[in-house]
Design a protein around this motif. Structure first.
Motif, PDB file in Angstrom:
ATOM      1  N   SER A  63      11.969 -25.106  -7.424  1.00 56.13           N
ATOM      2  CA  SER A  63      13.058 -25.679  -6.844  1.00 56.13           C
ATOM      3  C   SER A  63      13.251 -27.153  -6.631  1.00 56.13           C
ATOM      4  O   SER A  63      12.355 -27.803  -6.823  1.00 56.13           O
ATOM      5  N   GLY A  64      14.380 -27.658  -5.976  1.00 59.32           N
ATOM      6  CA  GLY A  64      14.599 -29.115  -5.934  1.00 59.32           C
ATOM      7  C   GLY A  64      13.557 -29.631  -5.073  1.00 59.32           C
ATOM      8  O   GLY A  64      13.040 -30.507  -5.073  1.00 59.32           O
ATOM      9  N   THR A  65      12.997 -28.862  -4.004  1.00 62.80           N
ATOM     10  CA  THR A  65      12.099 -29.169  -3.057  1.00 62.80           C
ATOM     11  C   THR A  65      10.778 -29.611  -3.650  1.00 62.80           C
ATOM     12  O   THR A  65      10.161 -30.484  -3.101  1.00 62.80           O
ATOM     13  N   THR A 140      23.888 -33.394   0.383  1.00 64.84           N
ATOM     14  CA  THR A 140      24.519 -32.029   0.422  1.00 64.84           C
ATOM     15  C   THR A 140      25.275 -31.748   1.742  1.00 64.84           C
ATOM     16  O   THR A 140      25.996 -30.757   1.889  1.00 64.84           O
ATOM     17  N   ASP A 167      16.564 -38.911  -4.823  1.00 59.69           N
ATOM     18  CA  ASP A 167      16.674 -37.371  -4.980  1.00 59.69           C
ATOM     19  C   ASP A 167      18.176 -37.025  -5.349  1.00 59.69           C
ATOM     20  O   ASP A 167      19.111 -37.769  -4.599  1.00 59.69           O
ATOM     21  N   GLN A 191      19.883 -25.662 -10.654  1.00 57.59           N
ATOM     22  CA  GLN A 191      21.147 -24.841 -10.245  1.00 57.59           C
ATOM     23  C   GLN A 191      22.222 -25.717  -9.711  1.00 57.59           C
ATOM     24  O   GLN A 191      23.312 -25.300  -8.881  1.00 57.59           O
ATOM     25  N   LYS A 192      22.311 -26.853  -9.765  1.00 55.02           N
ATOM     26  CA  LYS A 192      23.305 -27.611  -9.078  1.00 55.02           C
ATOM     27  C   LYS A 192      24.119 -28.420 -10.453  1.00 55.02           C
ATOM     28  O   LYS A 192      24.761 -27.506 -10.980  1.00 55.02           O
TER      29      LYS A 192
END
Ligand SMILES: *Cc1c(COP(=O)(O)O)cnc(C)c1O
Length: 385
Positions: A63-65, A140, A167, A191-192
């Motif tokens: 994921s993004g993290t 976000t 980021d 997913q963004k």
């Protein structure tokens, strides 16, 4: 009863179009399959050239993290100092991540709903020697976008040796950023604004960042190590961690859609659509958290209208019943506002459907708006397209 599918209007995941879903439903092949290897290679090459990257691009299951962690892991070493510039929840996420890695952390924080300036960054970076600085393109939690080009120009001029990590999870493919502005590591996930289901971490590293990684020798990480992945990204027939075959196909279709639209037009469309949607919400009395010049094109935090009597949990539950997933706000913004994403493969139907659901939810919660008022403002914009 006819069941209406819910529109995913949270700031990720975003709506996944049919042609991308179809790629995820394909029969899975061996990761060494010649067709898949060619597809994977093509995606990485496209990402590199489209974002004007002179180094390497990475597509990894995660994921993004993970992408955030990977960025830090490859351009810093234990004991280095890092400056974390934060204007919200996700900016702050770098703090623990870097401190736990044994980095000396300093922060430059802006109040939620606002942003720091390149001049403030310059002053902070001039105070001591930093190995890296982190910037969150769009936070976000606030819907505020940083002045990224001005930050890059300042970094190039004043601090060319400090690694600039951006980021861009809630921005990439929706808000303008090019590696040749002087970004060292740009990171996002599927997913963004790429409009793919969750599952992929995506990064671009400048040649300077790749050289920096090489200069570090062995690092403690393995899965997150650029050096392990570079041979795979250059030749995906090699193995280091099984690639998520169907997700990479899905990303390939997303990249095809982005190429068809053109990145420049995609950035411009996001700005226009955000403008129309916010105008509609303002006509209903909602107030964006970010002032106009700092407003992100990808998502908006909307404060409830004064005196509307709208209660956050009840309103969002009603919005859900009316067919829209929204996100609650975080920390100090919680309860007073809610978040709507408008990034990725968003069309007129989706925007109209979302606004109509907001109007019905207002009415059903007892906030007496004039039906069609938000839609009218939105439609006036969309009709110009
Ligand atoms: C969503 C998000 C993240 C975290 O991504 P995950 O995929 O949830 O790990 C990080 N930074 C920003 C700005 C985000 O919007």
């Amino acid at each position: 009863m006819i069941k209406t599918p819910k529109l995913v209007m949270i700031p990720g995941p975003t709506p996944v179009v049919r042609s991308i879903q179809d790629q995820m439903a394909r029969e899975t092949v061996a990761f060494g399959d010649a067709g898949f290897v060619a597809d994977f290679k093509g995606v990485v090459a496209d990402l590199k050239s489209m974002w004007r990257c002179d180094g390497e691009a990475f597509v990894i299951a995660g994921s993004g993290t993970l992408a955030m962690e990977m960025a830090v892991a490859n351009v810093t070493k234990r004991g280095d100092s890092v400056l974390i510039c934060s204007h919200g929840f996700f900016g702050d996420r770098f703090i623990d991540m870097c401190a736990n890695k044994g980095l000396a952390v300093d922060t430059l924080k802006a109040e939620w709903g606002s942003v720091y300036t390149p001049e403030q960054m310059d002053a902070a970076l001039s105070a001591k020697k930093y190995a890296a600085v982190t910037v969150t393109h769009v936070d976000t939690s606030t819907g505020v976008v940083v002045p990224l080009k001005a930050i890059c120009d300042m970094m190039k001029k004043k601090h060319p040796d400090v690694m600039l990590i951006v980021d861009a999870v809630a921005a990439a493919a929706g808000a303008e950023a090019w590696m040749d502005w002087g970004i060292d590591v740009l990171l996002t996930c599927s997913q963004k604004a790429f409009g793919v289901a969750p599952g992929l971490a995506i990064l671009w590293a400048s040649r300077k960042a790749v050289e920096k990684r090489r200069s570090l020798g062995t690092i403690p990480e393995s899965y997150a190590d650029f050096e392990r992945w570079i041979p795979i990204m250059n030749d995906p027939s090699k193995y280091w961690g099984t690639p998520p075959v169907n997700m990479i196909w899905a990303l390939k279709e997303s990249v095809r859609i982005i190429k068809e639209e053109g990145l420049e037009e995609r950035y411009a469309r996001h700005i226009r659509q955000a403008g129309y949607f916010v105008a509609g919400m303002e006509a209903l009395g909602f107030r964006p958290a970010a002032p106009k010049e700092m407003r992100a094109p990808t998502l908006t935090v909307f404060f409830y209208p004064e005196g509307s009597g709208l209660e956050d949990a009840a309103f969002r539950a009603k919005l859900g019943e009316e067919g829209i997933y929204s996100a609650g706000s975080l920390a100090g913004f919680a309860g007073k506002s809610f978040r709507l994403g408008h990034m990725g493969n968003i069309d007129k139907h989706i925007l109209v459907g979302a606004m109509a659901a907001v109007e019905r939810a207002c009415l059903k919660c007892g906030y007496k708006i004039e039906p069609g008022k938000g839609l009218g403002a939105l439609q006036a914009g969309l009709a110009k397209e």
